[in-house]
Design an enzyme around this catalytic site. Structure first.
Site, PDB file in Angstrom:
ATOM      1  N   HIS A 103      33.460  58.069  77.153  1.00  0.00           N
ATOM      2  CA  HIS A 103      33.955  58.537  78.056  1.00  0.00           C
ATOM      3  C   HIS A 103      34.245  59.761  78.589  1.00  0.00           C
ATOM      4  O   HIS A 103      33.252  59.759  79.675  1.00  0.00           O
ATOM      5  CB  HIS A 103      35.174  57.632  78.817  1.00  0.00           C
ATOM      6  CG  HIS A 103      34.478  56.979  80.662  1.00  0.00           C
ATOM      7  ND1 HIS A 103      35.274  55.893  80.907  1.00  0.00           N
ATOM      8  CD2 HIS A 103      33.397  56.913  80.257  1.00  0.00           C
ATOM      9  CE1 HIS A 103      34.479  55.432  81.742  1.00  0.00           C
ATOM     10  NE2 HIS A 103      33.595  56.381  81.685  1.00  0.00           N
ATOM     11  N   ASP A 126      38.054  50.807  84.501  1.00  0.00           N
ATOM     12  CA  ASP A 126      38.730  51.362  83.355  1.00  0.00           C
ATOM     13  C   ASP A 126      39.849  51.030  82.714  1.00  0.00           C
ATOM     14  O   ASP A 126      39.738  50.564  84.328  1.00  0.00           O
ATOM     15  CB  ASP A 126      38.289  53.064  83.039  1.00  0.00           C
ATOM     16  CG  ASP A 126      38.697  53.327  81.643  1.00  0.00           C
ATOM     17  OD1 ASP A 126      37.908  54.824  81.327  1.00  0.00           O
ATOM     18  OD2 ASP A 126      39.496  52.847  81.332  1.00  0.00           O
ATOM     19  N   HIS A 128      42.054  52.780  81.820  1.00  0.00           N
ATOM     20  CA  HIS A 128      42.839  54.201  81.887  1.00  0.00           C
ATOM     21  C   HIS A 128      42.139  55.251  82.763  1.00  0.00           C
ATOM     22  O   HIS A 128      41.106  54.686  83.329  1.00  0.00           O
ATOM     23  CB  HIS A 128      42.592  54.992  80.593  1.00  0.00           C
ATOM     24  CG  HIS A 128      42.355  54.089  79.966  1.00  0.00           C
ATOM     25  ND1 HIS A 128      41.648  53.446  79.213  1.00  0.00           N
ATOM     26  CD2 HIS A 128      43.754  53.862  78.739  1.00  0.00           C
ATOM     27  CE1 HIS A 128      42.194  52.570  78.054  1.00  0.00           C
ATOM     28  NE2 HIS A 128      43.284  52.898  77.391  1.00  0.00           N
ATOM     29  N   ASP A 130      41.370  58.697  82.703  1.00  0.00           N
ATOM     30  CA  ASP A 130      40.538  59.903  82.319  1.00  0.00           C
ATOM     31  C   ASP A 130      40.732  60.753  83.381  1.00  0.00           C
ATOM     32  O   ASP A 130      39.701  61.662  83.416  1.00  0.00           O
ATOM     33  CB  ASP A 130      39.355  58.942  81.810  1.00  0.00           C
ATOM     34  CG  ASP A 130      38.991  57.926  81.078  1.00  0.00           C
ATOM     35  OD1 ASP A 130      38.105  57.600  80.679  1.00  0.00           O
ATOM     36  OD2 ASP A 130      40.414  57.371  80.671  1.00  0.00           O
ATOM     37  N   HIS A 143      38.597  62.190  76.124  1.00  0.00           N
ATOM     38  CA  HIS A 143      37.728  61.317  76.623  1.00  0.00           C
ATOM     39  C   HIS A 143      38.468  60.433  77.439  1.00  0.00           C
ATOM     40  O   HIS A 143      38.304  60.092  78.760  1.00  0.00           O
ATOM     41  CB  HIS A 143      37.043  60.770  75.197  1.00  0.00           C
ATOM     42  CG  HIS A 143      38.590  59.443  75.189  1.00  0.00           C
ATOM     43  ND1 HIS A 143      38.308  58.307  74.691  1.00  0.00           N
ATOM     44  CD2 HIS A 143      39.415  59.363  74.935  1.00  0.00           C
ATOM     45  CE1 HIS A 143      39.246  57.536  74.131  1.00  0.00           C
ATOM     46  NE2 HIS A 143      39.875  58.710  74.038  1.00  0.00           N
ATOM     47  N   ASP A 230      33.817  51.248  81.982  1.00  0.00           N
ATOM     48  CA  ASP A 230      34.218  51.506  80.423  1.00  0.00           C
ATOM     49  C   ASP A 230      34.850  50.292  80.169  1.00  0.00           C
ATOM     50  O   ASP A 230      35.667  48.993  80.623  1.00  0.00           O
ATOM     51  CB  ASP A 230      35.738  52.408  80.232  1.00  0.00           C
ATOM     52  CG  ASP A 230      36.502  52.491  78.853  1.00  0.00           C
ATOM     53  OD1 ASP A 230      36.810  53.934  79.245  1.00  0.00           O
ATOM     54  OD2 ASP A 230      36.008  51.319  78.542  1.00  0.00           O
ATOM     55  N   ASP A 232      36.647  48.756  77.691  1.00  0.00           N
ATOM     56  CA  ASP A 232      37.992  48.679  78.013  1.00  0.00           C
ATOM     57  C   ASP A 232      38.438  48.489  78.723  1.00  0.00           C
ATOM     58  O   ASP A 232      39.783  47.780  79.090  1.00  0.00           O
ATOM     59  CB  ASP A 232      38.658  49.964  76.754  1.00  0.00           C
ATOM     60  CG  ASP A 232      39.260  50.940  78.172  1.00  0.00           C
ATOM     61  OD1 ASP A 232      39.016  52.097  77.383  1.00  0.00           O
ATOM     62  OD2 ASP A 232      38.824  51.324  79.562  1.00  0.00           O
ATOM     63  N   GLU A 275      31.984  53.264  75.699  1.00  0.00           N
ATOM     64  CA  GLU A 275      32.587  53.245  75.424  1.00  0.00           C
ATOM     65  C   GLU A 275      32.604  51.912  73.807  1.00  0.00           C
ATOM     66  O   GLU A 275      33.692  51.425  73.721  1.00  0.00           O
ATOM     67  CB  GLU A 275      35.044  53.669  75.179  1.00  0.00           C
ATOM     68  CG  GLU A 275      34.872  54.188  76.339  1.00  0.00           C
ATOM     69  CD  GLU A 275      35.226  55.708  75.048  1.00  0.00           C
ATOM     70  OE1 GLU A 275      35.636  55.060  74.303  1.00  0.00           O
ATOM     71  OE2 GLU A 275      35.894  56.353  75.556  1.00  0.00           O
TER      72      GLU A 275
HETATM   73  N1  LIG Z   1      45.570  58.372  77.954  1.00  0.00           N
HETATM   74  C1  LIG Z   1      45.357  58.898  77.147  1.00  0.00           C
HETATM   75  C2  LIG Z   1      44.304  57.396  76.548  1.00  0.00           C
HETATM   76  S1  LIG Z   1      42.853  58.372  76.976  1.00  0.00           S
HETATM   77  C3  LIG Z   1      41.556  56.398  76.703  1.00  0.00           C
HETATM   78  C4  LIG Z   1      40.215  57.369  77.379  1.00  0.00           C
HETATM   79  S2  LIG Z   1      38.668  56.149  77.570  1.00  0.00           S
HETATM   80  N2  LIG Z   1      37.550  56.467  77.827  1.00  0.00           N
HETATM   81  O1  LIG Z   1      39.487  55.096  79.032  1.00  0.00           O
HETATM   82  O2  LIG Z   1      38.728  55.188  76.693  1.00  0.00           O
HETATM   83  C5  LIG Z   1      44.887  59.694  76.078  1.00  0.00           C
HETATM   84  O3  LIG Z   1      44.796  60.604  77.380  1.00  0.00           O
HETATM   85  O4  LIG Z   1      44.464  60.403  74.650  1.00  0.00           O
HETATM   86 MN   LIG Z   2      37.456  55.985  79.817  1.00  0.00          MN
HETATM   87 MN   LIG Z   3      39.466  53.463  78.692  1.00  0.00          MN
HETATM   88 MN   LIG Z   4      38.773  53.596  75.713  1.00  0.00          MN
END
Ligand SMILES: N[C@@H](CSCCS(N)(=O)=O)C(=O)O
Ligand SMILES: [Mn+2]
Ligand SMILES: [Mn+2]
Ligand SMILES: [Mn+2]
Length: 306
Positions: A103, A126, A128, A130, A143, A230, A232, A275
């Site tokens: 992402h 998502d 998340h 991000d 990402h 995304d 996920d 993703e």
């Molecule tokens: N918040 C966590 C997980 S971020 C997940 C990224 S995604 N693009 O949604 O898979 C981090 O900053 O590593």
């Molecule tokens: Mn993402």
């Molecule tokens: Mn995600």
């Molecule tokens: Mn992911």
């Protein structure tokens, strides 16, 4: 916003530099191999696919971390190239369909969209947010950061100075959130960013959530929409083959409803399907996840159940 005949440009981005799990760079290859271009042509779209983008590697030796950020120069360079490609297709009146890849690529795709459609709004689907900055990230995986760069929350890393802060907080809305870091929760609150987590999806139902999300960023349905999806965001039982799966996600239908409802607005100008990592699970799970990615893209581009 898109002239007739509707034309989609498939931007295959085999890229995994925004995170550390191998295989997400194979996502676009599997999505195309599963027949996505022909599926979109069968929906009546003119389809342009000029082959997957070959990103010139920057070796780890010449791309040491900057602070916690991993592969910063590689991610920056690739996203800058993607911004040009996506912007180029958008300026030709095509709908850029970017297939990831991780992402972090959205730094490029959304830069390209905002360059072409300054008034565009962003629907980010998502688990998340991000939205980590170089200061708040724990993982250093970029990402998990694209939205912070697009908002211009942090300008401390010269390698990302090319990202114009063209995304405004009131033009961004999230659907599906359920795994947000403490630093991200603070950023969301401080910037007044609208987010419909899985709690709201359960409370209101996906129909009402999409209506409220669009009412927030696109009240008169007059702004172009960039949908960044995304996989996920979906429950891992629906899309298992992805790098950061989180329980309690969107059902197959909830994910598709979002895409169908956004298509119905007639405002969609750009789509990311991100993703998909076919290498993370058994073959059947990979096939299932790739098929869901193709299906989401079809729904966002007008496929209906009746
Ligand atoms: N918040 C966590 C997980 S971020 C997940 C990224 S995604 N693009 O949604 O898979 C981090 O900053 O590593
Ligand atoms: Mn993402
Ligand atoms: Mn995600
Ligand atoms: Mn992911």
């Amino acid at each position: 916003f898109l002239p007739d005949p509707k034309s989609v440009a498939i931007v295959g981005c085999p890229f995994s530099g925004g995170q550390t799990k191998a295989g997400v760079d194979k996502g676009p290859i599997y999505l195309v191999e599963a027949g996505l271009p022909q599926q979109l042509a069968d929906l009546g779209w003119q389809v342009q696919f000029d082959g997957h983008h070959q990103f010139e590697e920057i070796s780890a030796a010449s791309d040491p971390p900057i602070g916690k950020l991993k592969n910063p120069r590689f991610v920056s360079k690739v996203c800058q190239a993607v911004a040009q490609v996506v912007g180029g297709h958008a300026k030709k009146g095509q709908l850029p369909l970017t297939l990831g890849g991780d992402h972090s690529l959205a730094m490029g795709t959304i830069s390209g969209t905002l360059d072409t459609y300054p008034d565009a709004c962003l629907v980010w689907v998502d688990a998340h947010a991000d939205i980590n900055t170089p200061q708040t990230t724990d993982s250093g995986n970029i990402h998990g950061m694209p939205v912070s760069f697009l908002l211009g929350l942090d300008t401390s890393v010269p390698e990302f100075a090319w990202v114009k802060p063209n995304l405004k907080p009131n033009k961004l809305v999230y659907i599906g959130l359920r795994d947000i870091d403490a630093g991200e929760k603070k950023i969301l609150r401080e910037n007044g960013i609208k987010a419909f987590s899985m709690h709201e999806v359960d409370k209101w139902g996906i129909g009402k959530v999409v209506e409220m999300a669009l009412d927030h960023v696109n009240p008169k349905r007059e702004s172009p929409i960039h949908l960044s999806f995304d996989v996920d965001a979906l429950d891992p039982s629906v899309a298992p083959s992805t790098g950061t799966p989180v329980r309690g996600g969107l059902t197959f239908r909830e994910g598709h409803y979002i895409c169908e409802a956004i298509y119905e607005t007639g405002c969609l100008v750009a789509l990311d399907i991100m993703e998909v990592n076919p290498s993370l699970a058994d073959a059947a799970s990979a096939v299932q996840t790739v098929a869901v990615g193709c299906s989401l893209a079809r729904s966002a581009l007008g496929e209906t159940l009746l």
